[in-house]
Enzyme design. Structure first.
Site, PDB file in Angstrom:
ATOM      1  N   HIS A   1     -10.069   1.311   1.879  1.00 51.44           N
ATOM      2  CA  HIS A   1      -9.593   2.658   2.215  1.00 51.44           C
ATOM      3  C   HIS A   1     -10.780   3.594   2.472  1.00 51.44           C
ATOM      4  CE1 HIS A   1      -5.254   2.527   1.809  1.00 51.44           C
ATOM      5  NE2 HIS A   1      -5.326   1.925   0.632  1.00 51.44           N
TER       6      HIS A   1
ATOM      7  N   CYS B   1       0.858  -1.184   0.000  1.00 54.23           N
ATOM      8  CA  CYS B   1       0.000   0.000   0.000  1.00 54.23           C
ATOM      9  C   CYS B   1       0.891   1.229   0.000  1.00 54.23           C
ATOM     10  CB  CYS B   1      -0.896  -0.021   1.237  1.00 54.23           C
ATOM     11  SG  CYS B   1      -2.031   1.379   1.331  1.00 54.23           S
TER      12      CYS B   1
ATOM     13  N   HIS C   1      -9.149  -3.985  -1.664  1.00 57.19           N
ATOM     14  CA  HIS C   1      -8.149  -3.179  -0.954  1.00 57.19           C
ATOM     15  C   HIS C   1      -8.506  -1.691  -1.061  1.00 57.19           C
ATOM     16  CE1 HIS C   1      -3.781  -2.205   0.077  1.00 57.19           C
ATOM     17  NE2 HIS C   1      -4.259  -1.047  -0.346  1.00 57.19           N
ATOM     18  N   GLU C   2      -8.824  -1.236  -2.284  1.00 51.81           N
ATOM     19  CA  GLU C   2      -9.129   0.188  -2.477  1.00 51.81           C
ATOM     20  C   GLU C   2     -10.402   0.581  -1.738  1.00 51.81           C
ATOM     21  OE1 GLU C   2      -6.837   1.937  -3.427  1.00 51.81           O
ATOM     22  OE2 GLU C   2      -5.676   0.321  -4.298  1.00 51.81           O
TER      23      GLU C   2
END
Ligand code: NI
Length: 197
Positions: free
Chosen positions: A158, A112, A154-155
């Site tokens: 965020h 990341c 993953h995005e």
């Protein structure tokens, strides 16, 4: 366009929920997306979420393979292992929603841009459908597997204020990038897909 400063783990912007974008077609959002693309390319990342550039909005970008076509399947190219491709098309996803199609968890290495220098082995759902809109207001909807599914999860994490280390089951698999080769030497595994997002 501008290269934006990337927030690092510990900054509160990375720990809060991002807000929905009221109108994805405004010049401000188009400019944010253009700046995010330039920032991601400059940092050599595979994806980027707006909170990583200190903007608490539900905007993510990533590079991932496009949909598998019937021709691909006919040629036997439909593999569970979808490999990251730096020439893959860029996707802009605003106000994304993820639906898990297969809860089976697959482990893979992640990095990341907000957790520089580290790589971690993270379990993610292997088969998802995601949807959202782009900067023209057009609906985006795709089914994704493998690395493609991993990057999207993953995005979108965020946007929930979640960084990948808190998704890890086993923190002994959180390594400095420079030491991953030791793990690979002992294990028959691939870490090429450990691009930073
Ligand atoms: Ni990230």
């Amino acid at each position: 366009m501008a290269i934006l400063k990337i927030a690092r783990m510990g900054h509160p912007i990375l720990a809060r929920k991002a807000n929905p974008v009221a109108d994805p077609t405004t010049p401000e959002i188009k400019r944010l997306v253009a700046d995010m693309i330039e920032t991601m390319i400059d940092a050599d990342g595979a994806g980027l979420a707006a909170p990583q550039v200190h903007v608490p909005l539900q905007v993510v970008i990533f590079q991932a393979p496009s949909d598998r076509t019937a021709a691909d399947r006919a040629e036997g190219n439909l593999s569970e292992e979808e490999h990251y491709d730096h020439t893959a098309p860029l996707t802009v996803l605003i106000n994304p929603v993820i639906e898990i199609l297969d809860p089976a968890v697959e482990e893979g290495w992640e990095g990341c841009l907000s957790v520089p220098g580290l790589r971690g082995l993270v379990g993610r759902a292997s088969h998802i459908r995601y949807s959202g809109v782009d900067t023209t207001g057009r609906k985006v909807q795709r089914v994704a597997r493998g690395f493609h599914a991993r990057v999207v999860q993953h995005e979108c994490d965020h946007l929930e204020g979640v960084l990948y280390p808190s998704r890890m089951q086993d923190l002994s698999k959180l390594l400095f990038e420079s030491e991953v080769h030791h793990w690979l030497a002992k294990n028959d595994a691939h870490a090429e897909a450990a691009d930073q997002t």
